[in-house]
Structure formats: C-alpha cells, structure tokens
Scaffold this active site. Sequence first.
Site, short mmCIF file in Angstrom:
data_model
loop_
_atom_site.label_atom_id
_atom_site.label_comp_id
_atom_site.label_asym_id
_atom_site.label_seq_id
_atom_site.Cartn_x
_atom_site.Cartn_y
_atom_site.Cartn_z
N MET A 12 -15.37 -5.33 -1.72
CA MET A 12 -16.71 -5.80 -1.33
C MET A 12 -17.68 -4.63 -1.18
SD MET A 12 -17.71 -8.34 1.81
CE MET A 12 -17.09 -7.36 3.18
N ASP A 35 -4.07 3.08 -8.46
CA ASP A 35 -3.43 2.78 -7.17
C ASP A 35 -3.46 4.06 -6.35
OD1 ASP A 35 -1.62 2.48 -5.09
OD2 ASP A 35 -0.28 1.21 -6.26
N ILE A 36 -4.12 4.02 -5.20
CA ILE A 36 -4.31 5.29 -4.45
C ILE A 36 -3.02 5.81 -3.83
CG2 ILE A 36 -6.77 4.88 -3.99
CD1 ILE A 36 -5.79 4.42 -0.98
N TRP A 58 -5.94 -1.55 2.89
CA TRP A 58 -5.25 -2.78 3.28
C TRP A 58 -6.11 -3.37 4.39
CZ3 TRP A 58 0.26 -4.47 2.79
CH2 TRP A 58 0.56 -5.55 3.61
N TYR A 117 -3.18 -2.51 12.26
CA TYR A 117 -4.22 -2.09 11.31
C TYR A 117 -4.96 -0.87 11.85
CZ TYR A 117 -8.83 -2.35 8.99
OH TYR A 117 -9.99 -2.07 8.32
N TRP A 140 -17.34 -5.12 11.00
CA TRP A 140 -17.97 -6.44 10.85
C TRP A 140 -18.80 -6.55 9.55
CZ3 TRP A 140 -19.76 -9.18 15.94
CH2 TRP A 140 -18.79 -9.02 16.95
#
Length: 270
Positions: A12, A35-36, A58, A117, A140
Amino acid sequence: MTRWLVTGGGGMLATDLVRVLDGADVRAPSRAELDITDRAAVAEAVKWADVVVNCAAWTAVDDAETDEEAALRVNAPVALAEAAGRRLVHLSTDYVFSGEGAEPWPEDAPTGPINAYGRTKLAGERAVLAHHGTIVRTAWLYGAHGPSFVRTMARLERSHEVVRVVADQHGQPTWTLDLARRIVDLVGSGAQGVFHGTNSGATTWHGLAQEVFRLLGADPERVRPVTSEAYPRPAARPKNSVLAHGGWAAAGLKPMRDWREALHDAWPEL
Ligand SMILES: NC(=O)c1ccc[n+]([C@@H]2O[C@H](COP(=O)([O-])OP(=O)(O)OC[C@H]3O[C@@H](n4cnc5c(N)ncnc54)[C@H](OP(=O)(O)O)[C@@H]3O)[C@@H](O)[C@H]2O)c1
C-alpha cells in the site's frame, strides 16, 4: 539522477511512493521479484541503488502471535541493512512502544513492545540502526492501494445500522500519500536518524470511524464506543500510539499536517 529501490513494491505505501517518485529512476520489485530475506538477491539489487526504501513487511499483526519467527525473518531485514547501510530508509511502527501513559512518544523514548509484531519490528529497527540506516515509524495507515480501517468502516456503513468501535486506543490516522511525500522530502534533506511519520493531531478508532461516517454523509452517532476489552484480539494493542514529531526539525521539516485535513483530501480516492 538518484536511483531509488523500493522493496515490497506491491504494498500500500510502496504503491504511493512510486506514484510520488513519478519521473524519477525507480525500481519497485514486488515480493515475487525480490524477497528481502534472500541475501544474494538483496545484495545484487542494492548495488544499483542510491537510496533504498524498505516498504516490505509482515503486517499481519494477529498472525505474528502464532508465527513470530516467520514474521521476524521479514521484519528484521538484516540482509538489506547490511547491504544498504546508510542508504536505507526503513519503515517501522508505533507498536515498538508499550502504549502506556497519555503523552505522545518522542523519537528517543524507551521502546517496549507488547505484542509479537512489535517485537519483530523493534528487532528490525535495531538491525537497521546498527548499519546506520534511517527509521521512519508510522501508524494507522490508509490509502488507495490496500485494505485499511477507513475502507472497512466505509463498507460497514453501507451494511450495518450500528457499528461498535474501540474508543480507548489513541493514535494518528495517516495517509500513505502524505507519508510517501514525506519520505521523499526526508531523503532530499539528507537528514538521518529516527523520525515519526504520522499525520498530526490524534483521535481514537471510534473518532476515526465517526469522521468516515461524516464524510459519507451518515449520522456519526451510528458509531458506538466500546472498550478494547469488549473486542478481544489475539495480539494486544497499545492504548496510546500517539507519536511526537520533534525530530522533523533536524531535517528542516515541519511535522506532517493534521490527520483530519489529510483524510478529507484523501477521500475522493479511497
Ligand atoms: N498499515 C499500517 O497501518 C502500518 C502501521 C504501522 C507501520 N506500518 C509499516 O509500514 C510499512 C508499509 O506498510 P503497508 O501497509 O504498505 O504494508 P503492506 O501493504 O502489507 O505491504 C507490505 C508488502 O511487503 C511484501 N512482503 C512481505 N514479505 C516480503 C518479503 N519477504 N520480501 C519482499 N516483500 C515482502 C508484501 O507482499 P505480499 O502481499 O505478497 O505478502 C506486501 O506487498 C511496513 O513496514 C509496515 O510495518 C504499517
């Protein structure tokens, strides 16, 4: 011309960053393309770049509770940090803080994540800072190119007469396009360190949902306040996610504008 590598290019924020960088020399590989966690591929990709913005993450907060190791592999981007060094701008989160108290969190406040997380993102910050990269903490987020609380509320307004929304978690709704512009300005300034990339002011999820209803021309009283306890989730959420913005002065930048003004400007494209 500055060569920009934007990792997690399908996400996003990354999509809006690429939009802001229109006309610049940009590569924004998706996860399938870079792919990091693939050290050799990362080293090769980073060779080309003058600036690397790591938007890959993630972001499934609740799933990280049961799969913290997998989340850590992505959220602590050791290979990128090593390869890019001070060329790296890495996105982090309000979730590195405990959420205690009522004051905004300064950039140098002690961290203390309360969920998996947050722990993985804090590990990411440490890896990046160890190699002199820059951290931009955000929170947010909503934008045109991904799911968000704002879009969920707009959908629920159509299907539900009453929605119940948590009113005891405080934070700063932030438009991805504002944040993307800010990242470009930050890189342009040459400043490095830890910055808080959130729109200014503060509200609760309940306050944000009410604003979405207002924008839809709906009665905001249809949004009813509930406590976090009434809406249990696998991962604990911080109660106070409001970030202070004193760090921008070092980059010669003002804090980002007020969240409500940003949401109103974003509205036509959400
Ligand atoms: N969204 C928020 O409210 C919020 C709040 C605080 C901080 N942040 C931080 O802001 C940043 C951008 O968030 P966002 O909302 O734009 O996230 P997003 O839309 O979920 O995008 C993340 C992207 O990373 C990709 N990705 C996952 N694992 C990868 C890997 N191993 N290698 C390469 N790419 C990988 C994902 O691909 P797949 O979709 O294919 O998995 C996805 O395209 C992240 O660092 C996030 O932690 C976001």
